[in-house]
Design a protein around this motif. Structure first.
Motif, PDB file in Angstrom:
ATOM      1  N   HIS A  54       0.849  -1.193   0.000  1.00  0.00           N
ATOM      2  CA  HIS A  54       0.000   0.000   0.000  1.00  0.00           C
ATOM      3  C   HIS A  54       0.881   1.239   0.000  1.00  0.00           C
ATOM      4  O   HIS A  54       1.796   1.352   0.824  1.00  0.00           O
ATOM      5  N   ASN A  55       0.608   2.143  -0.937  1.00  0.00           N
ATOM      6  CA  ASN A  55       1.365   3.406  -1.020  1.00  0.00           C
ATOM      7  C   ASN A  55       2.877   3.186  -1.105  1.00  0.00           C
ATOM      8  O   ASN A  55       3.656   3.904  -0.472  1.00  0.00           O
ATOM      9  N   ASN A  97      -8.292  -1.779  10.066  1.00  0.00           N
ATOM     10  CA  ASN A  97      -7.282  -1.128  10.903  1.00  0.00           C
ATOM     11  C   ASN A  97      -6.582   0.045  10.231  1.00  0.00           C
ATOM     12  O   ASN A  97      -5.939   0.853  10.898  1.00  0.00           O
ATOM     13  N   ASN A  98      -6.686   0.147   8.914  1.00  0.00           N
ATOM     14  CA  ASN A  98      -5.990   1.205   8.188  1.00  0.00           C
ATOM     15  C   ASN A  98      -7.009   2.194   7.620  1.00  0.00           C
ATOM     16  O   ASN A  98      -7.242   2.261   6.409  1.00  0.00           O
ATOM     17  N   ILE A 147     -10.708   2.918   2.425  1.00  0.00           N
ATOM     18  CA  ILE A 147     -11.300   1.887   1.561  1.00  0.00           C
ATOM     19  C   ILE A 147     -12.758   1.667   1.939  1.00  0.00           C
ATOM     20  O   ILE A 147     -13.067   1.311   3.079  1.00  0.00           O
ATOM     21  N   GLN A 148     -13.636   1.919   0.994  1.00  0.00           N
ATOM     22  CA  GLN A 148     -15.076   1.681   1.159  1.00  0.00           C
ATOM     23  C   GLN A 148     -15.521   0.792   0.001  1.00  0.00           C
ATOM     24  O   GLN A 148     -15.674   1.255  -1.130  1.00  0.00           O
ATOM     25  N   LEU A 149     -15.709  -0.484   0.277  1.00  0.00           N
ATOM     26  CA  LEU A 149     -15.979  -1.441  -0.794  1.00  0.00           C
ATOM     27  C   LEU A 149     -17.429  -1.403  -1.259  1.00  0.00           C
ATOM     28  O   LEU A 149     -18.355  -1.370  -0.447  1.00  0.00           O
ATOM     29  N   ALA A 150     -17.582  -1.434  -2.589  1.00  0.00           N
ATOM     30  CA  ALA A 150     -18.923  -1.567  -3.175  1.00  0.00           C
ATOM     31  C   ALA A 150     -19.268  -3.034  -3.392  1.00  0.00           C
ATOM     32  O   ALA A 150     -20.443  -3.412  -3.425  1.00  0.00           O
TER      33      ALA A 150
END
Length: 405
Positions: free
Chosen positions: A48-49, A75-76, A81-84
């Motif tokens: 990530h990043n 936790n991050n 992150i917002q999952l569809a």
């Protein structure tokens, strides 16, 4: 509504994953869980990043892997992150699935029904889907099938010349694979060439697994892989097509069962078997450059068989406007591209060797001379992005109001 999708590619001993938006090539999060259900220590890697973290995976199974992904997202918070929904790569959809579908009990039953012709893959996919359904609540799930793109093949192409009753009773036929990659490349090429819908193309997806496909007007008309991914080209560890009697000869000569002999063709052949060094094209190219004749032989055989299969599937096209290289080897090996194109001069394919040697990594590039009739392209594939796009499309479609409401 969120436009982020968790893409899961579940194998028997590993689980690859990525979180993508529907329009971005760059994953927000990606990683892999390895050594699942193994006596060795399982572990999971997150990227990530630009940062990479690796940790042990207590439990060491698919449930633990999916749980670790969910925990990382929870936790991050800064990753936002917002999952569809969740998109699942499924290797084999048989004749039941000609497009991506939202997962329900009927779809799960269909994937399980295809497990008899994909025993190494489909059971793992089912396991991954069920675990994700348990741990991600009511999020919608979508199955994207590697075989779906090739359901347009005509009967004279997908049938094997064996008794018809074996097809009628057992569905033994060519299905083809890498369909998600081919569909993505086809869509990319349509953006590059305004008249693509009336044109014909050959695509070489070359990696540890390798295949070719002939596409007419965006539709698959022939491909090299068959009922399993073993047929067709020589690959990293797979033999590709050979005389079927050889399987029996190997079994008798080595005093093996047929399954054990088949294991040799799947796991100990191809580049690995000929070079006796590695299945990795990069390793073999370095060895070849230093004078290793066996590595050179392996690379020559790989290129030769790829060219033969490209010429073979081209017989189902009325003309040829494009040749596209994709996959890890196709995108990054100038040597393999050159050797393949040298063997395809009879089709009118010409390569600009200077362009071939100097293409920017990860970019779409045309490597044919400017005035070439047949365009030769490098187009990086992105199966995960296409899975994310299919997932979002089907989710949005399912919540669209009816025209009668």
């Amino acid at each position: 509504m969120s436009h982020q999708v968790l893409v899961i590619n579940c194998g028997s001993s590993s689980l690859k994953f990525a979180v993508l938006g529907g329009h971005s090539n760059c994953p927000i999060l990606e990683g892999i869980a390895e050594r699942l259900d193994s006596p060795e220590q399982s572990f999971i890697t997150f990227k990530h990043n630009g940062a990479k973290s690796v940790s042990a995976l207590p439990g060491g199974d698919h449930q633990a892997a999916v749980g670790a992904i969910k925990e990382w997202i929870h936790n991050n918070k800064s990753a936002a992150i917002q999952l569809a929904g969740i998109g699942h790569r499924v290797v084999h959809g048989g004749e039941l699935f000609s497009e991506s579908v939202i997962v329900d009990e009927r779809v799960l039953a269909g994937i399980e029904q295809c497990a008899n012709i994909a025993p190494l893959h489909n059971p793992a996919h089912i396991k991954g889907i069920k675990e994700a359904q348990k741990q991600f609540g009511k999020l919608p799930h979508v199955a994207v099938f590697d075989t779906a793109f090739h359901q347009t093949l005509s009967a004279d192409q997908y049938l094997y010349p064996i008794p018809m009753r074996l097809y009628r009773e057992h569905h033994f036929r060519k299905y083809g694979f890498h369909g998600t990659s081919y569909r993505y490349i086809s869509m990319q090429l349509a953006e590059l060439s305004p008249t693509y819908g009336k044109q014909n193309a050959l695509i070489a997806h070359l990696g540890n697994g390798a295949s070719v496909c002939a596409i007419s007007g965006g539709v698959s008309v022939d491909t090299s892989m068959g009922i399993t991914p073993l047929e067709g080209l020589m690959m990293g560890t797979r033999s590709g097509s050979l005389d079927p009697s050889l399987l029996s000869f190997i079994a008798h000569a080595e005093q093996l069962s047929m399954d054990e002999a088949l294991n040799i063709l799947n796991k100990d052949s191809g580049l690995k078997g000929i070079s006796e060094k590695s299945n990795d094209c990069r390793t073999l190219e370095m060895a070849q450059a230093s004078g290793d004749t066996q590595a050179d032989l392996a690379l020559t055989m790989f290129a030769s068989r790829a060219a033969k299969h490209l010429a073979s599937v081209a017989t189902n096209l009325e003309s040829l406007e494009h040749l596209i290289f994709t996959g890890g080897i196709g995108e990054n090996s100038a040597l393999i591209r050159s050797r393949i194109c040298q063997r395809l001069k009879t089709l009118g394919i010409i390569l600009d060797e200077t362009k071939n040697e100097s293409v920017p990594r990860g970019e779409i590039s045309c490597i044919a001379p400017i005035n070439a009739v047949i365009k030769v392209w490098i187009i990086p594939t992105n199966e995960e992005l296409l899975i994310a796009q299919d997932t979002l499309h089907l989710i949005n479609k399912s919540i669209e109001p009816s025209p009668n409401t």
